[in-house]
Write a protein that holds these residues in place. Structure first.
Motif, short mmCIF file in Angstrom:
data_model
loop_
_atom_site.label_atom_id
_atom_site.label_comp_id
_atom_site.label_asym_id
_atom_site.label_seq_id
_atom_site.Cartn_x
_atom_site.Cartn_y
_atom_site.Cartn_z
N ALA A 245 -0.79 -19.68 -6.57
CA ALA A 245 0.23 -19.56 -7.52
C ALA A 245 0.70 -18.14 -7.71
N ARG A 246 -0.11 -17.14 -7.59
CA ARG A 246 0.20 -15.83 -7.74
C ARG A 246 1.02 -15.14 -6.71
N MET A 247 0.68 -15.75 -5.41
CA MET A 247 1.32 -15.26 -4.12
C MET A 247 2.81 -15.94 -4.28
N GLN A 248 2.67 -17.22 -4.50
CA GLN A 248 4.35 -17.70 -4.74
C GLN A 248 5.08 -17.11 -5.68
N PHE A 249 4.40 -16.63 -6.71
CA PHE A 249 5.27 -15.73 -7.60
C PHE A 249 5.91 -14.66 -7.24
N LEU A 250 4.99 -14.06 -6.58
CA LEU A 250 5.31 -12.60 -5.81
C LEU A 250 6.29 -12.99 -4.81
N PHE A 251 6.14 -13.91 -3.95
CA PHE A 251 6.89 -13.98 -2.94
C PHE A 251 8.26 -14.78 -2.92
N THR A 252 7.98 -15.64 -4.02
CA THR A 252 9.35 -16.53 -4.44
C THR A 252 10.17 -15.69 -5.71
N ASP A 253 9.61 -15.50 -6.70
CA ASP A 253 10.38 -15.22 -7.99
C ASP A 253 10.67 -13.40 -7.78
N TRP A 254 9.83 -12.73 -7.10
CA TRP A 254 9.89 -11.63 -7.34
C TRP A 254 10.66 -10.93 -5.86
N MET B 242 15.47 -9.44 -4.08
CA MET B 242 14.50 -9.18 -5.17
C MET B 242 15.30 -9.57 -6.32
N SER B 243 14.28 -9.91 -7.51
CA SER B 243 14.56 -10.15 -8.70
C SER B 243 15.08 -9.06 -9.41
N THR B 244 16.34 -9.47 -10.25
CA THR B 244 16.71 -8.33 -11.33
C THR B 244 16.18 -8.58 -12.69
N ASN B 245 15.43 -9.47 -12.83
CA ASN B 245 14.91 -9.64 -14.21
C ASN B 245 13.51 -8.58 -14.50
N ILE B 246 13.64 -7.91 -15.45
CA ILE B 246 12.92 -6.70 -15.91
C ILE B 246 11.52 -7.38 -16.05
N TRP B 247 11.44 -8.67 -16.61
CA TRP B 247 10.21 -9.20 -16.91
C TRP B 247 9.39 -9.59 -15.89
N VAL B 248 10.14 -9.97 -14.92
CA VAL B 248 9.55 -10.65 -13.41
C VAL B 248 8.88 -9.36 -12.70
N TRP B 249 9.65 -8.18 -12.86
CA TRP B 249 8.98 -6.86 -12.30
C TRP B 249 7.73 -6.67 -13.13
N ILE B 250 7.63 -6.65 -14.34
CA ILE B 250 6.62 -6.21 -14.93
C ILE B 250 5.48 -7.20 -14.54
N ALA B 251 5.77 -8.40 -14.58
CA ALA B 251 4.70 -9.29 -14.30
C ALA B 251 4.11 -8.95 -12.80
N ALA B 252 4.99 -8.98 -11.99
CA ALA B 252 4.65 -8.78 -10.55
C ALA B 252 3.94 -7.43 -10.41
N LEU B 253 4.27 -6.44 -10.92
CA LEU B 253 3.56 -5.09 -10.94
C LEU B 253 2.18 -5.14 -11.56
N LEU B 254 2.15 -5.67 -12.89
CA LEU B 254 0.88 -5.84 -13.40
C LEU B 254 0.05 -6.73 -12.56
N SER B 255 0.39 -7.86 -11.54
CA SER B 255 -0.51 -8.65 -11.12
C SER B 255 -0.98 -7.68 -9.60
N LEU B 256 -0.01 -7.01 -9.21
CA LEU B 256 -0.59 -5.87 -8.16
C LEU B 256 -1.38 -4.92 -8.72
N CYS B 257 -1.41 -4.49 -9.86
CA CYS B 257 -2.31 -3.63 -10.35
C CYS B 257 -3.59 -4.28 -10.37
N ILE B 258 -3.80 -5.76 -10.59
CA ILE B 258 -4.97 -6.25 -10.80
C ILE B 258 -5.46 -6.62 -9.55
N PHE B 259 -4.87 -6.65 -8.51
CA PHE B 259 -5.05 -7.06 -7.21
C PHE B 259 -5.61 -5.85 -6.63
#
Lengths: 212, 210
Positions: free
Chosen positions: B196-205, B1-18
Protein backbone atom coordinates in the motif's frame (compact mmCIF):
# COMPACT_ATOMS: atom_id res chain seq x y z
CA UNK A 1 -1.79 2.07 56.93
CA UNK A 2 -0.45 3.41 53.62
CA UNK A 3 -0.71 -0.11 52.20
CA UNK A 4 -3.53 -1.57 54.29
CA UNK A 5 -6.23 0.76 52.93
CA UNK A 6 -5.44 0.03 49.23
CA UNK A 7 -5.27 -3.71 49.98
CA UNK A 8 -8.62 -3.55 51.77
CA UNK A 9 -10.15 -1.59 48.86
CA UNK A 10 -8.99 -4.21 46.35
CA UNK A 11 -10.37 -7.04 48.51
CA UNK A 12 -13.79 -5.45 49.11
CA UNK A 13 -14.30 -4.20 45.53
CA UNK A 14 -12.94 -7.41 44.04
CA UNK A 15 -15.35 -9.60 46.00
CA UNK A 16 -18.24 -7.15 45.44
CA UNK A 17 -17.89 -7.12 41.65
CA UNK A 18 -17.21 -10.86 41.50
CA UNK A 19 -20.47 -11.54 43.37
CA UNK A 20 -22.31 -8.86 41.38
CA UNK A 21 -21.94 -10.96 38.20
CA UNK A 22 -24.08 -13.70 39.75
CA UNK A 23 -26.84 -11.40 41.05
CA UNK A 24 -29.28 -10.75 38.21
CA UNK A 25 -31.18 -7.83 39.78
CA UNK A 26 -31.86 -4.28 38.58
CA UNK A 27 -29.92 -2.81 41.51
CA UNK A 28 -26.92 -5.03 40.76
CA UNK A 29 -26.89 -3.88 37.14
CA UNK A 30 -27.20 -0.23 38.17
CA UNK A 31 -24.24 -0.61 40.55
CA UNK A 32 -22.25 -2.24 37.77
CA UNK A 33 -23.08 0.54 35.29
CA UNK A 34 -22.18 3.23 37.80
CA UNK A 35 -18.89 1.50 38.68
CA UNK A 36 -18.09 1.18 34.98
CA UNK A 37 -18.63 4.92 34.47
CA UNK A 38 -16.61 5.75 37.57
CA UNK A 39 -13.73 3.56 36.45
CA UNK A 40 -13.74 5.35 33.07
CA UNK A 41 -13.53 8.73 34.85
CA UNK A 42 -10.74 7.46 37.14
CA UNK A 43 -8.93 5.95 34.14
CA UNK A 44 -9.12 9.27 32.29
CA UNK A 45 -6.89 10.80 34.97
CA UNK A 46 -4.37 7.98 34.53
CA UNK A 47 -4.06 9.22 30.94
CA UNK A 48 -3.36 12.72 32.29
CA UNK A 49 -0.57 11.17 34.39
CA UNK A 50 0.84 9.31 31.36
CA UNK A 51 0.81 12.42 29.17
CA UNK A 52 2.32 14.43 32.04
CA UNK A 53 5.16 11.92 32.28
CA UNK A 54 5.83 12.13 28.53
CA UNK A 55 5.84 15.94 28.58
CA UNK A 56 8.06 15.86 31.68
CA UNK A 57 10.52 13.48 30.00
CA UNK A 58 10.89 15.66 26.91
CA UNK A 59 11.02 18.93 28.88
CA UNK A 60 13.87 17.52 30.99
CA UNK A 61 15.65 16.37 27.83
CA UNK A 62 15.46 19.90 26.44
CA UNK A 63 16.52 21.51 29.75
CA UNK A 64 19.53 19.23 30.11
CA UNK A 65 20.46 19.62 26.42
CA UNK A 66 20.72 15.85 26.02
CA UNK A 67 21.80 14.25 22.73
CA UNK A 68 19.27 14.90 19.91
CA UNK A 69 17.28 17.14 22.31
CA UNK A 70 15.86 19.15 19.40
CA UNK A 71 13.72 16.14 18.52
CA UNK A 72 11.89 16.67 21.81
CA UNK A 73 10.71 20.06 20.51
CA UNK A 74 9.18 18.19 17.55
CA UNK A 75 7.35 15.73 19.84
CA UNK A 76 6.03 18.45 22.16
CA UNK A 77 4.97 20.72 19.31
CA UNK A 78 3.22 17.86 17.47
CA UNK A 79 1.50 16.69 20.66
CA UNK A 80 0.10 20.09 21.60
CA UNK A 81 -0.77 21.06 18.01
CA UNK A 82 -2.70 17.85 17.37
CA UNK A 83 -4.53 18.01 20.74
CA UNK A 84 -5.31 21.74 20.34
CA UNK A 85 -6.63 21.35 16.78
CA UNK A 86 -8.70 18.28 17.67
CA UNK A 87 -10.29 19.68 20.81
CA UNK A 88 -10.99 23.24 19.61
CA UNK A 89 -11.93 22.06 16.11
CA UNK A 90 -15.25 20.93 17.61
CA UNK A 91 -16.29 24.56 18.05
CA UNK A 92 -18.33 25.61 15.02
CA UNK A 93 -16.57 28.93 14.42
CA UNK A 94 -13.19 27.16 14.53
CA UNK A 95 -14.07 24.38 12.09
CA UNK A 96 -10.93 25.15 10.00
CA UNK A 97 -8.99 23.62 12.91
CA UNK A 98 -10.93 20.40 12.48
CA UNK A 99 -9.95 20.37 8.78
CA UNK A 100 -6.27 20.78 9.75
CA UNK A 101 -6.64 18.00 12.31
CA UNK A 102 -8.00 15.68 9.63
CA UNK A 103 -5.20 16.63 7.21
CA UNK A 104 -2.56 15.98 9.87
CA UNK A 105 -4.10 12.61 10.60
CA UNK A 106 -4.53 11.54 6.97
CA UNK A 107 -1.28 12.88 5.48
CA UNK A 108 1.13 12.83 8.41
CA UNK A 109 0.15 10.37 11.12
CA UNK A 110 -1.47 7.59 9.07
CA UNK A 111 1.30 7.34 6.40
CA UNK A 112 3.99 7.19 9.10
CA UNK A 113 1.95 4.62 11.01
CA UNK A 114 1.67 2.27 8.03
CA UNK A 115 5.29 2.91 6.97
CA UNK A 116 6.44 2.05 10.50
CA UNK A 117 4.57 -1.27 10.37
CA UNK A 118 5.59 -1.88 6.75
CA UNK A 119 9.32 -1.83 7.58
CA UNK A 120 8.62 -4.69 9.95
CA UNK A 121 8.07 -6.82 6.82
CA UNK A 122 11.82 -6.59 6.12
CA UNK A 123 12.81 -7.44 9.68
CA UNK A 124 10.35 -10.32 9.75
CA UNK A 125 11.81 -11.64 6.48
CA UNK A 126 15.27 -11.68 8.05
CA UNK A 127 13.88 -13.26 11.24
CA UNK A 128 12.06 -15.82 9.09
CA UNK A 129 15.31 -16.79 7.41
CA UNK A 130 16.80 -17.67 10.79
CA UNK A 131 13.66 -19.24 12.26
CA UNK A 132 12.63 -21.21 9.19
CA UNK A 133 15.86 -23.08 8.68
CA UNK A 134 14.41 -26.56 9.10
CA UNK A 135 16.82 -27.95 11.67
CA UNK A 136 14.25 -30.19 13.38
CA UNK A 137 10.84 -31.74 12.75
CA UNK A 138 9.17 -28.94 14.71
CA UNK A 139 10.97 -26.20 12.72
CA UNK A 140 9.91 -28.01 9.54
CA UNK A 141 6.26 -27.86 10.66
CA UNK A 142 6.61 -24.13 11.37
CA UNK A 143 8.16 -23.61 7.95
CA UNK A 144 5.53 -25.58 6.02
CA UNK A 145 2.60 -24.08 7.89
CA UNK A 146 3.90 -20.49 7.48
CA UNK A 147 4.71 -21.05 3.83
CA UNK A 148 1.27 -22.46 3.00
CA UNK A 149 -0.49 -19.62 4.82
CA UNK A 150 1.62 -17.01 3.00
CA UNK A 151 0.83 -18.60 -0.36
CA UNK A 152 -2.80 -19.18 0.56
CA UNK A 153 -3.65 -15.53 1.17
CA UNK A 154 -2.26 -14.20 -2.14
CA UNK A 155 -3.60 -14.89 -5.66
CA UNK A 156 -0.22 -16.40 -6.59
CA UNK A 157 -0.95 -19.40 -4.31
CA UNK A 158 -4.19 -20.18 -6.14
CA UNK A 159 -2.39 -19.66 -9.45
CA UNK A 160 0.17 -22.34 -8.49
CA UNK A 161 -2.44 -24.83 -7.32
CA UNK A 162 -6.14 -24.15 -6.81
CA UNK A 163 -6.34 -26.09 -3.52
CA UNK A 164 -3.68 -24.02 -1.68
CA UNK A 165 -6.16 -21.40 -0.34
CA UNK A 166 -8.39 -24.25 0.96
CA UNK A 167 -5.44 -25.92 2.68
CA UNK A 168 -4.41 -22.58 4.20
CA UNK A 169 -7.94 -22.07 5.50
CA UNK A 170 -8.00 -25.61 6.91
CA UNK A 171 -4.71 -25.00 8.75
CA UNK A 172 -6.14 -21.80 10.23
CA UNK A 173 -9.44 -23.43 11.20
CA UNK A 174 -8.22 -26.78 12.57
CA UNK A 175 -4.63 -27.27 13.87
CA UNK A 176 -4.04 -23.53 14.40
CA UNK A 177 -7.33 -23.16 16.24
CA UNK A 178 -6.61 -26.23 18.41
CA UNK A 179 -3.24 -24.77 19.46
CA UNK A 180 -4.69 -21.29 20.04
CA UNK A 181 -7.55 -22.77 22.04
CA UNK A 182 -5.14 -24.67 24.28
CA UNK A 183 -3.06 -21.52 24.79
CA UNK A 184 -6.17 -19.39 25.41
CA UNK A 185 -7.37 -21.92 27.95
CA UNK A 186 -4.07 -21.58 29.84
CA UNK A 187 -4.16 -17.79 29.56
CA UNK A 188 -7.72 -17.75 30.95
CA UNK A 189 -6.77 -19.86 33.95
CA UNK A 190 -3.60 -17.79 34.46
CA UNK A 191 -5.56 -14.52 34.37
CA UNK A 192 -8.10 -15.88 36.84
CA UNK A 193 -5.34 -17.06 39.20
CA UNK A 194 -3.57 -13.68 38.98
CA UNK A 195 -6.83 -11.79 39.59
CA UNK A 196 -7.52 -13.93 42.65
CA UNK A 197 -3.98 -13.38 43.93
CA UNK A 198 -4.39 -9.60 43.56
CA UNK A 199 -7.81 -9.56 45.24
CA UNK A 200 -6.65 -11.72 48.14
CA UNK A 201 -3.50 -9.63 48.61
CA UNK A 202 -1.06 -12.44 47.74
CA UNK A 203 0.24 -10.55 44.71
CA UNK A 204 1.38 -7.12 45.96
CA UNK A 205 3.83 -5.92 43.33
CA UNK A 206 1.36 -3.23 42.26
CA UNK A 207 1.94 -1.55 45.64
CA UNK A 208 5.55 -0.87 44.61
CA UNK A 209 8.67 -1.63 46.65
CA UNK A 210 8.61 -5.34 45.76
CA UNK A 211 5.43 -6.00 47.72
CA UNK A 212 7.08 -5.65 51.14
CA UNK B 1 4.62 14.17 -9.97
CA UNK B 2 1.92 15.27 -7.59
CA UNK B 3 1.36 18.99 -7.03
CA UNK B 4 -0.46 18.43 -3.74
CA UNK B 5 1.71 19.61 -0.84
CA UNK B 6 0.08 17.12 1.56
CA UNK B 7 0.93 14.19 -0.74
CA UNK B 8 4.53 15.42 -0.76
CA UNK B 9 4.59 15.61 3.05
CA UNK B 10 3.14 12.09 3.35
CA UNK B 11 5.63 10.71 0.80
CA UNK B 12 8.69 12.36 2.34
CA UNK B 13 7.72 11.25 5.85
CA UNK B 14 7.20 7.68 4.58
CA UNK B 15 10.70 7.82 3.07
CA UNK B 16 12.06 9.14 6.39
CA UNK B 17 10.64 6.06 8.11
CA UNK B 18 11.94 3.70 5.41
CA UNK B 19 15.41 5.26 5.76
CA UNK B 20 15.79 3.26 8.99
CA UNK B 21 16.28 0.18 6.81
CA UNK B 22 19.71 1.61 5.97
CA UNK B 23 20.57 2.70 9.52
CA UNK B 24 19.42 5.01 12.32
CA UNK B 25 19.65 8.60 11.03
CA UNK B 26 18.42 12.15 11.83
CA UNK B 27 15.56 11.94 9.27
CA UNK B 28 14.19 8.80 10.90
CA UNK B 29 14.56 10.28 14.39
CA UNK B 30 12.67 13.39 13.30
CA UNK B 31 9.83 11.29 11.83
CA UNK B 32 9.80 9.01 14.87
CA UNK B 33 9.45 11.95 17.29
CA UNK B 34 6.85 13.63 15.09
CA UNK B 35 4.88 10.39 14.98
CA UNK B 36 5.05 9.98 18.78
CA UNK B 37 3.82 13.53 19.34
CA UNK B 38 0.99 13.28 16.82
CA UNK B 39 -0.12 9.88 18.13
CA UNK B 40 -0.29 11.09 21.72
CA UNK B 41 -2.06 14.27 20.58
CA UNK B 42 -4.56 12.13 18.69
CA UNK B 43 -5.02 9.95 21.80
CA UNK B 44 -5.76 13.09 23.85
CA UNK B 45 -8.46 14.13 21.36
CA UNK B 46 -9.86 10.59 21.36
CA UNK B 47 -10.05 10.57 25.16
CA UNK B 48 -11.49 14.04 25.24
CA UNK B 49 -14.29 13.15 22.79
CA UNK B 50 -15.04 9.62 24.00
CA UNK B 51 -14.49 9.87 27.74
CA UNK B 52 -13.98 13.39 29.12
CA UNK B 53 -16.94 14.96 27.30
CA UNK B 54 -19.63 12.28 27.88
CA UNK B 55 -18.49 11.08 31.31
CA UNK B 56 -17.08 14.22 32.98
CA UNK B 57 -17.96 17.50 31.25
CA UNK B 58 -21.58 16.73 30.26
CA UNK B 59 -22.60 15.28 33.68
CA UNK B 60 -21.05 18.29 35.44
CA UNK B 61 -22.81 20.67 33.05
CA UNK B 62 -26.07 18.85 33.90
CA UNK B 63 -25.29 19.39 37.60
CA UNK B 64 -24.88 15.67 38.30
CA UNK B 65 -22.46 16.37 41.13
CA UNK B 66 -21.89 12.69 41.93
CA UNK B 67 -19.37 12.73 39.07
CA UNK B 68 -17.12 14.76 41.38
CA UNK B 69 -16.44 11.63 43.49
CA UNK B 70 -14.67 9.58 40.76
CA UNK B 71 -13.04 12.81 39.60
CA UNK B 72 -11.53 13.39 43.03
CA UNK B 73 -10.41 9.75 43.18
CA UNK B 74 -8.91 10.06 39.69
CA UNK B 75 -7.12 13.28 40.63
CA UNK B 76 -5.22 11.30 43.25
CA UNK B 77 -3.13 9.95 40.35
CA UNK B 78 -1.62 13.42 40.14
CA UNK B 79 -0.07 12.98 43.62
CA UNK B 80 2.60 11.13 41.67
CA UNK B 81 4.16 14.55 41.22
CA UNK B 82 3.97 15.39 44.98
CA UNK B 83 6.70 13.34 46.73
CA UNK B 84 5.23 13.65 50.24
CA UNK B 85 1.77 12.43 49.17
CA UNK B 86 3.06 9.93 46.64
CA UNK B 87 1.43 6.98 48.43
CA UNK B 88 -2.08 8.35 47.73
CA UNK B 89 -1.69 7.25 44.11
CA UNK B 90 -2.39 3.72 45.40
CA UNK B 91 -6.04 4.61 46.11
CA UNK B 92 -7.20 5.04 42.46
CA UNK B 93 -5.00 2.10 41.45
CA UNK B 94 -6.59 -0.08 44.16
CA UNK B 95 -10.12 0.94 43.14
CA UNK B 96 -9.44 0.20 39.46
CA UNK B 97 -7.70 -3.09 40.27
CA UNK B 98 -10.49 -4.23 42.60
CA UNK B 99 -13.22 -3.38 40.12
CA UNK B 100 -11.57 -4.82 37.00
CA UNK B 101 -10.19 -7.95 38.67
CA UNK B 102 -13.47 -8.79 40.44
CA UNK B 103 -15.43 -8.19 37.27
CA UNK B 104 -12.98 -10.04 34.99
CA UNK B 105 -12.87 -13.37 36.88
CA UNK B 106 -16.32 -14.65 35.81
CA UNK B 107 -16.00 -13.07 32.36
CA UNK B 108 -12.58 -14.64 31.74
CA UNK B 109 -13.76 -18.04 32.92
CA UNK B 110 -16.78 -17.77 30.67
CA UNK B 111 -14.97 -16.55 27.53
CA UNK B 112 -11.52 -18.14 27.78
CA UNK B 113 -12.33 -21.38 29.59
CA UNK B 114 -15.98 -22.49 29.35
CA UNK B 115 -16.56 -21.25 25.79
CA UNK B 116 -13.32 -22.89 24.66
CA UNK B 117 -14.32 -26.18 26.30
CA UNK B 118 -17.74 -25.88 24.68
CA UNK B 119 -16.16 -25.25 21.26
CA UNK B 120 -13.90 -28.28 21.64
CA UNK B 121 -16.71 -30.68 22.54
CA UNK B 122 -17.83 -33.21 19.96
CA UNK B 123 -21.49 -32.65 19.12
CA UNK B 124 -24.07 -34.83 17.41
CA UNK B 125 -24.18 -32.72 14.23
CA UNK B 126 -20.60 -33.84 13.54
CA UNK B 127 -21.79 -37.46 13.23
CA UNK B 128 -23.84 -36.72 10.14
CA UNK B 129 -20.77 -35.73 8.14
CA UNK B 130 -17.71 -37.48 9.48
CA UNK B 131 -15.18 -36.29 6.88
CA UNK B 132 -16.32 -32.66 6.46
CA UNK B 133 -13.05 -30.63 6.36
CA UNK B 134 -14.20 -28.12 9.01
CA UNK B 135 -17.21 -29.47 10.91
CA UNK B 136 -16.82 -33.24 10.62
CA UNK B 137 -16.23 -35.74 13.40
CA UNK B 138 -12.63 -36.42 12.28
CA UNK B 139 -11.82 -32.71 12.50
CA UNK B 140 -13.62 -32.46 15.86
CA UNK B 141 -11.49 -35.29 17.23
CA UNK B 142 -8.36 -33.68 15.82
CA UNK B 143 -9.19 -30.37 17.53
CA UNK B 144 -9.89 -32.24 20.79
CA UNK B 145 -6.52 -34.01 20.60
CA UNK B 146 -4.82 -30.71 19.65
CA UNK B 147 -6.30 -28.79 22.58
CA UNK B 148 -5.54 -31.48 25.17
CA UNK B 149 -2.00 -32.06 23.89
CA UNK B 150 -1.28 -28.30 23.71
CA UNK B 151 -2.43 -27.89 27.31
CA UNK B 152 -0.28 -30.86 28.32
CA UNK B 153 2.75 -29.25 26.65
CA UNK B 154 2.29 -26.17 28.86
CA UNK B 155 1.79 -28.26 32.00
CA UNK B 156 5.00 -27.84 33.95
CA UNK B 157 3.96 -29.16 37.38
CA UNK B 158 5.17 -32.65 36.53
CA UNK B 159 8.19 -33.93 34.60
CA UNK B 160 7.38 -34.67 30.96
CA UNK B 161 7.82 -38.45 30.77
CA UNK B 162 5.60 -41.40 29.90
CA UNK B 163 2.11 -40.47 28.67
CA UNK B 164 2.72 -36.78 29.39
CA UNK B 165 5.82 -36.79 27.21
CA UNK B 166 3.95 -38.44 24.35
CA UNK B 167 1.08 -35.99 24.70
CA UNK B 168 3.31 -32.91 24.97
CA UNK B 169 5.24 -34.04 21.88
CA UNK B 170 2.00 -34.01 19.90
CA UNK B 171 1.20 -30.67 21.55
CA UNK B 172 4.39 -29.07 20.27
CA UNK B 173 3.46 -30.10 16.70
CA UNK B 174 0.15 -28.30 17.01
CA UNK B 175 1.80 -25.29 18.63
CA UNK B 176 4.40 -25.11 15.83
CA UNK B 177 1.73 -25.30 13.12
CA UNK B 178 -0.22 -22.59 14.99
CA UNK B 179 2.84 -20.34 15.34
CA UNK B 180 3.77 -20.90 11.71
CA UNK B 181 0.25 -19.94 10.62
CA UNK B 182 0.27 -16.83 12.82
CA UNK B 183 3.72 -15.89 11.53
CA UNK B 184 2.68 -16.34 7.91
CA UNK B 185 -0.47 -14.29 8.46
CA UNK B 186 1.40 -11.48 10.23
CA UNK B 187 4.08 -11.34 7.52
CA UNK B 188 1.42 -11.06 4.83
CA UNK B 189 -0.37 -8.28 6.76
CA UNK B 190 2.89 -6.31 6.97
CA UNK B 191 3.64 -7.01 3.29
CA UNK B 192 0.21 -5.71 2.30
CA UNK B 193 0.97 -2.50 4.26
CA UNK B 194 4.27 -2.24 2.39
CA UNK B 195 2.50 -2.73 -0.94
CA UNK B 196 0.00 0.00 0.00
CA UNK B 197 2.85 2.40 0.84
CA UNK B 198 4.65 1.59 -2.41
CA UNK B 199 1.42 2.07 -4.32
CA UNK B 200 1.01 5.46 -2.69
CA UNK B 201 4.58 6.48 -3.52
CA UNK B 202 4.51 5.26 -7.14
CA UNK B 203 0.89 6.14 -7.94
CA UNK B 204 -0.14 9.18 -5.89
CA UNK B 205 3.27 10.81 -5.53
CA UNK B 206 5.44 10.28 -8.61
CA UNK B 207 2.63 9.03 -10.91
CA UNK B 208 4.84 6.21 -12.22
CA UNK B 209 1.93 3.77 -12.05
CA UNK B 210 -1.25 5.00 -13.67
Amino acid sequence: MKRQIPLMLVLVLGILFFVQFFVPSQLSMEIYQMALQWSIVIGAFAIVLAIGSLVNHHTLKIKRRKEHFWNSYVTLFALFAMAFLGIFGRIESLSFMSAWFRKLFLYVQAPMDSAMFAILAFYMASAAYRAFRARSKEAMLLLISGFIIMLGVVPFGAYLWGRIPDIAEWIMMVPNMAAKRGILFGVGLGMTATSLKIILGIERNWLGGGGK
Amino acid sequence: MSTNIWVWIAALLSLCIFSYLYKDNPAFRFAEHLFTGLSVGYLIVLYWNNYALPYIITPLADKRWITLIPMLIGMMYLFRFVPKLNHLILIPIAISLGFWNGMSIPLTIEADVLKQVQGTMINTSMLSNIWHPQNGLAVGLMVLVGVISTISYFYFSREHKGVLRFSSNIGIWFVMIGFGATFGYTVMARVSLLIARMQFLFTDWIHLIK
